[in-house]
Design an enzyme around this catalytic site. Structure first.
Site, PDB file in Angstrom:
ATOM      1  N   SER A   8       0.846  -1.202   0.000  1.00  0.00           N
ATOM      2  CA  SER A   8       0.000   0.000   0.000  1.00  0.00           C
ATOM      3  C   SER A   8       0.874   1.241   0.000  1.00  0.00           C
ATOM      4  O   SER A   8       1.663   1.460   0.935  1.00  0.00           O
ATOM      5  CB  SER A   8      -0.903   0.013   1.231  1.00  0.00           C
ATOM      6  OG  SER A   8      -1.564   1.256   1.308  1.00  0.00           O
ATOM      7  N   HIS A  32      -1.409  -1.346  -4.128  1.00  0.00           N
ATOM      8  CA  HIS A  32      -2.657  -0.898  -3.503  1.00  0.00           C
ATOM      9  C   HIS A  32      -2.630   0.617  -3.315  1.00  0.00           C
ATOM     10  O   HIS A  32      -1.677   1.173  -2.763  1.00  0.00           O
ATOM     11  CB  HIS A  32      -2.798  -1.602  -2.154  1.00  0.00           C
ATOM     12  CG  HIS A  32      -4.082  -1.367  -1.445  1.00  0.00           C
ATOM     13  ND1 HIS A  32      -5.232  -2.079  -1.716  1.00  0.00           N
ATOM     14  CD2 HIS A  32      -4.417  -0.506  -0.453  1.00  0.00           C
ATOM     15  CE1 HIS A  32      -6.207  -1.674  -0.923  1.00  0.00           C
ATOM     16  NE2 HIS A  32      -5.739  -0.714  -0.151  1.00  0.00           N
ATOM     17  N   ASP A  34      -4.864   3.877  -1.928  1.00  0.00           N
ATOM     18  CA  ASP A  34      -5.992   4.238  -1.063  1.00  0.00           C
ATOM     19  C   ASP A  34      -6.512   5.631  -1.385  1.00  0.00           C
ATOM     20  O   ASP A  34      -5.805   6.626  -1.186  1.00  0.00           O
ATOM     21  CB  ASP A  34      -5.549   4.215   0.405  1.00  0.00           C
ATOM     22  CG  ASP A  34      -5.326   2.802   0.909  1.00  0.00           C
ATOM     23  OD1 ASP A  34      -6.219   1.967   0.732  1.00  0.00           O
ATOM     24  OD2 ASP A  34      -4.252   2.543   1.488  1.00  0.00           O
ATOM     25  N   MET A  36      -9.075   8.440  -0.230  1.00  0.00           N
ATOM     26  CA  MET A  36      -9.878   8.867   0.931  1.00  0.00           C
ATOM     27  C   MET A  36     -10.343  10.295   0.687  1.00  0.00           C
ATOM     28  O   MET A  36      -9.553  11.142   0.246  1.00  0.00           O
ATOM     29  CB  MET A  36      -9.043   8.821   2.207  1.00  0.00           C
ATOM     30  CG  MET A  36      -8.395   7.482   2.488  1.00  0.00           C
ATOM     31  SD  MET A  36      -7.584   7.475   4.094  1.00  0.00           S
ATOM     32  CE  MET A  36      -6.698   5.920   4.019  1.00  0.00           C
ATOM     33  N   HIS A  65      -8.559   1.298  -3.909  1.00  0.00           N
ATOM     34  CA  HIS A  65      -9.480   1.122  -2.779  1.00  0.00           C
ATOM     35  C   HIS A  65     -10.134   2.472  -2.504  1.00  0.00           C
ATOM     36  O   HIS A  65      -9.487   3.384  -1.995  1.00  0.00           O
ATOM     37  CB  HIS A  65      -8.657   0.619  -1.573  1.00  0.00           C
ATOM     38  CG  HIS A  65      -9.432   0.451  -0.321  1.00  0.00           C
ATOM     39  ND1 HIS A  65      -8.819   0.276   0.905  1.00  0.00           N
ATOM     40  CD2 HIS A  65     -10.763   0.412  -0.068  1.00  0.00           C
ATOM     41  CE1 HIS A  65      -9.735   0.143   1.838  1.00  0.00           C
ATOM     42  NE2 HIS A  65     -10.929   0.230   1.277  1.00  0.00           N
ATOM     43  N   MET A  67     -12.227   4.720  -0.540  1.00  0.00           N
ATOM     44  CA  MET A  67     -12.883   5.042   0.740  1.00  0.00           C
ATOM     45  C   MET A  67     -13.510   6.415   0.583  1.00  0.00           C
ATOM     46  O   MET A  67     -13.040   7.413   1.143  1.00  0.00           O
ATOM     47  CB  MET A  67     -11.842   4.998   1.865  1.00  0.00           C
ATOM     48  CG  MET A  67     -11.410   3.579   2.207  1.00  0.00           C
ATOM     49  SD  MET A  67      -9.868   3.518   3.129  1.00  0.00           S
ATOM     50  CE  MET A  67      -8.714   3.596   1.773  1.00  0.00           C
ATOM     51  N   MET A 136     -11.821  -5.472   5.452  1.00  0.00           N
ATOM     52  CA  MET A 136     -10.939  -4.558   6.205  1.00  0.00           C
ATOM     53  C   MET A 136     -10.570  -5.197   7.537  1.00  0.00           C
ATOM     54  O   MET A 136     -11.447  -5.636   8.291  1.00  0.00           O
ATOM     55  CB  MET A 136     -11.634  -3.215   6.464  1.00  0.00           C
ATOM     56  CG  MET A 136     -11.865  -2.327   5.249  1.00  0.00           C
ATOM     57  SD  MET A 136     -10.371  -1.805   4.391  1.00  0.00           S
ATOM     58  CE  MET A 136      -9.440  -0.976   5.682  1.00  0.00           C
ATOM     59  N   ASP A 174      -6.907  -6.138   4.377  1.00  0.00           N
ATOM     60  CA  ASP A 174      -6.253  -4.827   4.306  1.00  0.00           C
ATOM     61  C   ASP A 174      -6.222  -4.185   5.682  1.00  0.00           C
ATOM     62  O   ASP A 174      -7.264  -3.865   6.236  1.00  0.00           O
ATOM     63  CB  ASP A 174      -7.041  -3.943   3.318  1.00  0.00           C
ATOM     64  CG  ASP A 174      -6.427  -2.563   3.147  1.00  0.00           C
ATOM     65  OD1 ASP A 174      -5.297  -2.334   3.615  1.00  0.00           O
ATOM     66  OD2 ASP A 174      -7.100  -1.716   2.526  1.00  0.00           O
TER      67      ASP A 174
END
Ligand code: DX5
Ligand code: ZN
Length: 222
Positions: A8, A32, A34, A36, A65, A67, A136, A174
């Site tokens: 990540s 990965h 993320d 957000m 991913h 979020m 998660m 994750d």
């Protein structure tokens, strides 16, 4: 069963993401990323322009991913841009199946992510619309948290559905994955392992990826 390790980049140096991606390129399976939005989670990271830049900087398949509070609006463009897997959060989606359809139509694998407190049962019937289930193992929002082993029954349940032939699905964990906790996740049946701090916090991130995969392979069921 192939076991995939996905470093990540949340734990990497954001000042040089291309270099950080290439540090793990020879040993990692996916990278990965993320997203957000400071609405779905209380933190803000990066978005589509940075993913597009990363796609030009690495040959690693990108595991995005999301979020974010509005996955319907934003998920398909990540797949259109060339992301390999795009995971949306079940808690943020009114109609996850239609979003999965849009992601697949754009050429990506579709992932369904669930927070530690979200049970799997309400989603069992729609899992066939997805390619990946992201369980998660920390509360989403921040790297460097401790692995929550209490969620592993969800991994076991999903693995048994796959084993009985009812589903074809990657089962991804994750959060808080390191050389100790990866054995629990692998034994429960996960096959994709996201690792931020334990990879980018290591002296040699590429070697850390290999060590994680080997550790998982030592306990994973066939
Ligand atoms: C947390 C993120 C994770 C995070 C994992 O919300 O979804 O991907 O980067 O980081 P570590 O491995 O440090 O827990
Ligand atoms: Zn993540």
């Amino acid at each position: 069963m192939d076991l995939l390790v996905a470093p990540s980049i949340l734990a990497a140096d954001f000042a040089c993401l291309g270099d950080e991606a290439r540090r793990v390129q020879d040993t990692a399976d996916w990278l990965h990323v993320d997203m957000m939005d400071n609405h779905f989670v209380p933190n803000l990271t990066i978005g589509l322009p940075v993913v597009k830049a990363l796609l030009t900087a690495t040959t690693l398949p990108l595991d995005c991913h999301l979020m974010i509070a509005d996955p319907k609006r934003w998920a398909p463009p990540y797949a259109e841009a060339g992301a390999h897997n795009v995971s949306i959060h079940a808690e943020a989606a009114d109609d996850p199946v239609s979003i999965a359809r849009d992601i697949r139509a754009a050429g990506g694998l579709a992932g369904l992510a669930i927070k530690p407190g979200t049970s799997l049962e309400p989603y069992l019937d729609i899992l066939r619309a997805f390619d990946t289930l992201l369980v998660m193992t920390v509360e989403p929002g921040f790297g460097g948290q401790s692995f929550i082993a209490d969620v592993l029954p969800k991994v076991r349940a999903a693995r048994s559905l796959v084993q009985t032939g009812h589903l074809k699905l990657h089962i991804e964990v994750d959060g808080g994955v390191d050389l100790d906790t990866i054995t629990q996740a692998a034994e429960a049946g996960a096959d994709v392992f996201v690792a931020g701090s334990s990879v980018y916090g290591a002296d040699d991130p590429a070697k850390a990826v290999t060590a994680l995969r080997e550790r998982a392979a030592g306990v994973a069921a066939d």
